[in-house]
Design an enzyme around this catalytic site. Structure first.
Site, PDB file in Angstrom:
ATOM      1  N   LYS A 247       0.843  -1.202   0.000  1.00 14.58           N
ATOM      2  CA  LYS A 247       0.000   0.000   0.000  1.00 14.58           C
ATOM      3  C   LYS A 247       0.872   1.244   0.000  1.00 14.58           C
ATOM      4  O   LYS A 247       2.007   1.216   0.488  1.00 14.58           O
ATOM      5  CB  LYS A 247      -0.844   0.029   1.281  1.00 14.58           C
ATOM      6  CG  LYS A 247      -1.985  -0.971   1.311  1.00 14.58           C
ATOM      7  CD  LYS A 247      -2.816  -0.770   2.560  1.00 14.58           C
ATOM      8  CE  LYS A 247      -3.957  -1.769   2.616  1.00 14.58           C
ATOM      9  NZ  LYS A 247      -4.932  -1.606   1.528  1.00 14.58           N
TER      10      LYS A 247
ATOM     11  N   ARG B 121     -10.266 -11.343   1.536  1.00 14.51           N
ATOM     12  CA  ARG B 121     -11.091 -12.384   0.905  1.00 14.51           C
ATOM     13  C   ARG B 121     -10.392 -13.735   0.963  1.00 14.51           C
ATOM     14  O   ARG B 121     -11.038 -14.779   0.953  1.00 14.51           O
ATOM     15  CB  ARG B 121     -11.449 -11.969  -0.528  1.00 14.51           C
ATOM     16  CG  ARG B 121     -10.276 -11.771  -1.433  1.00 14.51           C
ATOM     17  CD  ARG B 121     -10.640 -10.955  -2.672  1.00 14.51           C
ATOM     18  NE  ARG B 121     -10.841  -9.540  -2.353  1.00 14.51           N
ATOM     19  CZ  ARG B 121     -11.133  -8.610  -3.260  1.00 14.51           C
ATOM     20  NH1 ARG B 121     -11.281  -8.935  -4.534  1.00 14.51           N
ATOM     21  NH2 ARG B 121     -11.299  -7.348  -2.896  1.00 14.51           N
TER      22      ARG B 121
HETATM   23  N1  BES Z   1      -8.064  -3.698   4.178  1.00 11.90           N
HETATM   24  C1  BES Z   1      -8.259  -3.287   2.841  1.00 11.90           C
HETATM   25  C2  BES Z   1      -9.561  -2.543   2.621  1.00 11.90           C
HETATM   26  C3  BES Z   1      -9.704  -1.235   3.353  1.00 11.90           C
HETATM   27  C4  BES Z   1      -9.456  -0.051   2.697  1.00 11.90           C
HETATM   28  C5  BES Z   1     -10.138  -1.206   4.649  1.00 11.90           C
HETATM   29  C6  BES Z   1      -9.607   1.148   3.357  1.00 11.90           C
HETATM   30  C7  BES Z   1     -10.300  -0.008   5.322  1.00 11.90           C
HETATM   31  C8  BES Z   1     -10.039   1.174   4.668  1.00 11.90           C
HETATM   32  C9  BES Z   1      -8.254  -4.505   1.931  1.00 11.90           C
HETATM   33  O1  BES Z   1      -7.492  -5.568   2.353  1.00 11.90           O
HETATM   34  C10 BES Z   1      -7.694  -4.056   0.651  1.00 11.90           C
HETATM   35  O2  BES Z   1      -6.555  -3.707   0.626  1.00 11.90           O
HETATM   36  N2  BES Z   1      -8.489  -4.072  -0.415  1.00 11.90           N
HETATM   37  C11 BES Z   1      -8.066  -3.671  -1.695  1.00 11.90           C
HETATM   38  C12 BES Z   1      -8.588  -4.656  -2.700  1.00 11.90           C
HETATM   39  C13 BES Z   1      -7.982  -4.536  -4.061  1.00 11.90           C
HETATM   40  C14 BES Z   1      -6.508  -4.867  -4.007  1.00 11.90           C
HETATM   41  C15 BES Z   1      -8.702  -5.458  -4.990  1.00 11.90           C
HETATM   42  C16 BES Z   1      -8.609  -2.274  -1.954  1.00 11.90           C
HETATM   43  O3  BES Z   1      -9.698  -1.948  -1.491  1.00 11.90           O
HETATM   44  O4  BES Z   1      -7.911  -1.482  -2.591  1.00 11.90           O
HETATM   45 MN    MN Z   2      -5.474  -5.379   1.822  1.00 14.44          MN
END
Ligand code: BES
Ligand code: MN
Ligand code: ZN
Length: 504
Positions: free
Chosen positions: A284, A358
């Site tokens: 991230k 997921r």
């Molecule tokens: N934990 C994140 C989602 C999230 C984002 C929670 C902001 C709380 C605040 C999740 O694991 C994630 O990173 N999701 C990705 C999915 C993508 C890679 C398909 C996302 O939302 O960008």
């Molecule tokens: Mn994630």
């Protein structure tokens, strides 16, 4: 905080601060009319000349210096007028928010206790009103100051006692509501605490210990699988996410079984428990990454709800299931392009290691499906995209069963933790169909991200099992101040889950 119900008249109540609710566009009546009279029309004046319309959550402080009561009687030296909005529009949600505003108002004038005059309601029972007022008060006052040592935050007035005053015959019903409201609020605070806890003090093992403690307090069975058991039990997706951290993954099950119900089909509550989400090798951006300590918000919903179950005593069997890992990077961490096998035998191509929620849920849902459940409801901070769609006003709801979806929706309305359903049509299932595996863990670039997450999860739910997925990514944690949450963890989902256990 001590909360009790008394049947004394508001103006005769000995309290450092009286909170007096008023209806918008209504003639002053009851205690409000009596207060107005004893203050020579001041309440009416504030309403006609000072812009106080008694809109829901609007407050004004009156410095009454003990003149609020009839001569010679005990009376508050401060009165907070609290708007409840229009009488026919009142709901548990408006009451929660209004109570929170009033309680924060009391704290602002540094009084450590207050009495709130509960008006008579139309369209909402005394029990519902009592619960909502207590939830609003407790949640609205909550601050996460556990790690602050400076005197300023320590000296902030703590409200230690609240009295709800009722003049009507419904005191017992109000008391029942107060008790339930306390139960809900305490469960919520328990969830907030684990979400707010920073990740240097919070590992999958920490969540397992929380679960064990909750099991002891509530007489529940608790089972914890370590990383070896997780691998041996075929949870290849949870194991793969957990491999990249020195804090190994845990799979946690809490079981509540009422007497004589051992063979009943359980309701499974499933939670995503990522104790920190760096994204893994699909790392991230650093800005805002600190919020990813809250990526176990779903697990916190399960823990919070199960922490209240001993007192709630629902008539049905309930399993609380948590898949927990820390999504970090080391020499064992999974790589983009890896293919893992989930517990139900399906293969997953990990095209993005940041879509880890997921993955851990794939194994948790497979496990839940084996328990011959009546229904499965999962809570997960799954996708940033859900906040793009719904903001912080609702969580995303996805379901394969219209009946269950309706129950979850209704529980959201009743608890004030609203959900809104999005579709999972077959066309979307194509988005996560695998090329070299059964499924892939991401959909199409910038398209229907939250739905892609949901349809992915559906591959791991057994045929014919009613299932709902609640995506709480945008509501579990907040940087903005909200009526019931200063900032940080919200505990969103705990009230909804408890409502489901009660009525669903
Ligand atoms: N934990 C994140 C989602 C999230 C984002 C929670 C902001 C709380 C605040 C999740 O694991 C994630 O990173 N999701 C990705 C999915 C993508 C890679 C398909 C996302 O939302 O960008
Ligand atoms: Mn994630
Ligand atoms: Zn995550």
């Amino acid at each position: 905080m001590r909360i009790d119900v008394r049947t004394t008249a508001p103006l005769k109540t000995d309290t450092p601060c009286l909170v007096l609710p008023l209806w918008q566009d209504a003639k002053l009546d009851g205690a409000a009319a009596r207060l107005n009279k004893s203050l020579n029309g001041l309440v009416a004046e504030v309403m006609t000349q000072d812009g106080f319309k008694a809109a829901a959550g609007d407050t004004r402080v009156l410095y009454t210096n003990g003149q609020a009561g009839a001569p010679g009687q005990a009376a508050a030296s401060r009165v907070i007028l609290l708007g409840l909005g229009k009488r026919d529009k009142v709901s548990a949600t408006t009451l929660r928010k209004a109570a929170a505003r009033a309680a924060r108002g009391v704290r602002a004038i540094q009084r450590s206790s207050f009495a709130l005059a509960v008006p008579s309601f139309e369209g909402i029972t005394a029990a519902e009103a009592g619960a909502a007022l207590v939830e609003g008060t407790v949640l609205g006052l909550h601050l996460f100051h556990d790690f602050k040592t400076d005197s300023e935050s320590k000296s902030q007035t703590e409200i230690t006692a609240v009295t709800l005053l009722t003049e009507s015959a419904g005191a017992d019903e109000l008391r029942r509501g107060v008790e339930h409201g306390q139960l809900v609020a305490e469960a919520n605070l328990r969830a907030r605490l684990v979400v707010n806890t920073p990740s240097n003090k919070k590992s999958p093992q920490f969540l397992a210990e929380q679960a064990q403690q909750i099991a002891e307090e509530n007489g529940l069975r608790c089972e914890v699988w370590d990383e070896n058991k997780i691998r041996d039990e075929g949870m290849g997706a949870l194991f793969a996410v957990g491999m990249g951290s020195d804090n190994p993954p845990r799979f946690i099950v809490l079981e509540y079984t009422p007497r004589g119900k051992a063979n009943d089909a359980p309701l499974c509550l499933v939670g995503k428990g990522i104790t920190f989400d760096t994204g893994g090798y699909s790392i991230k951006p650093s800005t805002g990454m600190e919020d990813m300590k809250g990526d176990m918000g779903g697990a916190a919903v399960v823990l919070g709800a199960m922490s209240a179950i001993g007192r709630l005593q629902p008539a049905r069997r309930v399993l609380g299931i948590i898949a927990s890992a820390e999504n970090m990077i080391n020499g064992h961490a999974q790589r983009p392009g890896d293919i893992v096998t989930a517990r139900n035998g399906k293969t997953i191509e990990v095209l993005n290691t940041d879509a880890e929620g997921r993955l851990v849920l794939a194994d948790a849902l497979s496990y839940a499906s084996e328990q011959k459940p009546a229904a499965i409801v999962d809570f997960a901070t799954l996708t940033g995209a859900i906040g793009i769609a719904l903001g912080q006003e609702a969580a995303g709801l996805f379901s394969n069963d219209a009946d269950l979806a309706k129950k979850v929706w209704a529980a959201g309305e009743a608890s004030g933790e609203r959900v809104w359903e999005l579709p999972m049509w077959d066309e979307y299932k194509e988005h996560v169909k695998g090329t070299v595996s059964d499924v892939k863990n991401i959909g199409k670039e910038r398209r229907a991200g939250s739905i892609a997450g949901a349809v992915f999860l559906e591959y791991f739910v057994g045929d014919g099992i009613p299932w709902a997925h609640v995506d709480i990514a945008s509501v579990a944690f907040t940087r903005e101040e909200h009526p019931l949450t200063a900032r940080g963890a919200t505990g969103f989902g705990v009230g909804l889950a408890l409502e489901l256990l009660r009525n669903g």
